[in-house]
Design an enzyme around this catalytic site. Structure first.
Site, mmCIF file in Angstrom:
data_model
loop_
_atom_site.group_PDB
_atom_site.id
_atom_site.type_symbol
_atom_site.label_atom_id
_atom_site.label_comp_id
_atom_site.label_asym_id
_atom_site.label_seq_id
_atom_site.Cartn_x
_atom_site.Cartn_y
_atom_site.Cartn_z
ATOM 1 N N LYS A 93 0.814 -1.227 0.000
ATOM 2 C CA LYS A 93 0.000 0.000 0.000
ATOM 3 C C LYS A 93 0.846 1.276 0.000
ATOM 4 O O LYS A 93 2.024 1.257 0.360
ATOM 5 C CB LYS A 93 -0.968 -0.025 1.185
ATOM 6 C CG LYS A 93 -2.110 -0.993 0.903
ATOM 7 C CD LYS A 93 -3.264 -0.849 1.833
ATOM 8 C CE LYS A 93 -4.374 -1.799 1.381
ATOM 9 N NZ LYS A 93 -5.431 -1.934 2.347
ATOM 10 N N ARG A 150 -3.763 -9.952 4.898
ATOM 11 C CA ARG A 150 -4.144 -10.037 3.478
ATOM 12 C C ARG A 150 -2.953 -9.541 2.669
ATOM 13 O O ARG A 150 -2.576 -8.363 2.790
ATOM 14 C CB ARG A 150 -5.385 -9.180 3.232
ATOM 15 C CG ARG A 150 -5.904 -9.221 1.804
ATOM 16 C CD ARG A 150 -7.147 -8.330 1.682
ATOM 17 N NE ARG A 150 -7.694 -8.382 0.331
ATOM 18 C CZ ARG A 150 -7.275 -7.630 -0.677
ATOM 19 N NH1 ARG A 150 -6.305 -6.755 -0.503
ATOM 20 N NH2 ARG A 150 -7.836 -7.739 -1.872
HETATM 21 C C1 9MG Z 1 -10.047 -5.403 -1.123
HETATM 22 N N1 9MG Z 1 -9.090 -4.847 -0.193
HETATM 23 C C2 9MG Z 1 -8.058 -4.017 -0.487
HETATM 24 N N2 9MG Z 1 -7.401 -3.697 0.631
HETATM 25 C C3 9MG Z 1 -8.028 -4.332 1.655
HETATM 26 C C4 9MG Z 1 -7.834 -4.388 3.030
HETATM 27 O O1 9MG Z 1 -6.886 -3.692 3.621
HETATM 28 N N3 9MG Z 1 -8.655 -5.154 3.768
HETATM 29 C C5 9MG Z 1 -9.658 -5.849 3.174
HETATM 30 N N4 9MG Z 1 -10.457 -6.596 3.974
HETATM 31 N N5 9MG Z 1 -9.895 -5.826 1.856
HETATM 32 C C6 9MG Z 1 -9.092 -5.073 1.128
#
Ligand code: 9MG
Length: 289
Positions: free
Chosen positions: A224, A258
């Protein structure tokens, strides 16, 4: 002996007393990191299987980018992108999550065997609670301030940690009222979704404040922009920062991370677990006295 905390998803359970890895499978053409590379159905399916092979516990399939500035996708297009991928991975026995905000897509992928819905709008859309409640699927409720297209314009909070926690507590309550048991719920502060770097860092440092909600916490920091700001690296050079961020999130109580880089994250977590003695059945022999 106390029972380990279990997440119930699609008729199965996942022990979340050890950190779990959710691998990202994009089918979109405009995702901020790997969009464009995996957009063809067979490539997305192959990528999902590769992430499972690398040690992902769950694969998260998305057909609409939620990056800042992303344009919305119509239901038929999203269905065409995600359904074949979900079908192939779920039929092979994978725990498949689907990143969607649309009840129509939720219903279709749950019919195809998806075990979890990952909704950046926390099931707030009309009909979303009703789409998930009658199934056995889990749900990830994420916090977002604003809309993906404009959310990074001017995020503002008086107390970001308290406000995110309050929002998530309300969404957990709404899920329970709709018949979604606590065992099926995961919460997520939504790093980068209507948040400045200072907001993201406050949430990361105080991630354990979400533990009071009594459900597992998921953290998505992989590749990110905040990692770009911290390191000065472009998105394709953020592997090390992403792995470090996943470890910090786990250190602060994340049960699921994730990530795009499954193999590197899984390896780092193996070292973290061994080095912290996190899940040792018995203590190692200590230094002699
Ligand atoms: C789809 N998506 C993109 N970034 C995310 C994040 O930080 N958390 C979750 N649950 N979905 C995300």
């Amino acid at each position: 002996m106390t029972e380990p905390p279990l997440l119930h998803l699609g008729g199965r359970t996942l022990d979340v007393s050890v950190p779990r890895v959710m691998g990202v499978v994009n089918t979109t053409t405009d995702s901020f990191f790997d969009g464009g590379y995996y957009r063809a159905t067979d490539e997305a399916i192959a990528h999902g299987f590769a992430l499972l092979e690398e040690g992902a516990d769950i694969v998260d399939v998305g057909g609409e980018s939620t990056r800042p500035g992303a344009e919305p996708v119509e239901v038929p297009d999203e269905l065409a992108r995600v359904v074949p991928v979900v079908r192939a991975l779920a039929r092979a026995g994978a725990l498949v999550s689907v990143d969607t905000m649309k009840p129509a897509v939720m219903r279709a992928v749950l019919d195809e065997g998806a075990a979890m819905i990952n909704d950046v709008r926390a099931l707030a859309a009309e009909g979303a609670l009703d789409a998930v409640a009658p199934t056995r699927a889990a749900v990830c409720l994420m916090h977002m301030q604003g809309e993906p297209r404009t959310m990074q314009a001017a995020p503002r909070y008086d107390d970001v940690v308290a406000e995110v926690r309050h929002f998530l507590a309300q969404r957990v309550a709404a899920c329970e009222a709709a018949g979604i048991a606590r065992e099926r719920i995961v919460v997520d502060p939504g790093f980068g979704f209507g948040k400045t770097l200072a907001h993201n860092l406050a949430l990361l440092r105080h991630l354990d404040a979400l533990q009071v909600l009594g459900v597992p916490v998921l953290a998505g920091l992989s590749r990110k922009a905040m990692l770009g700001t911290l390191t000065g690296q472009p998105v394709e050079e953020r592997l090390v920062a992403s792995v470090a961020a996943a470890l910090v999130a786990v250190l602060h109580g994340a049960a699921i991370v994730r990530v795009h880089d499954v193999r590197a994250t899984v390896d780092a977590l193996k070292v973290w677990r061994a080095g912290t003695g996190h899940d040792d059945p018995a203590p190692l022999p200590g230094p002699g006295r």
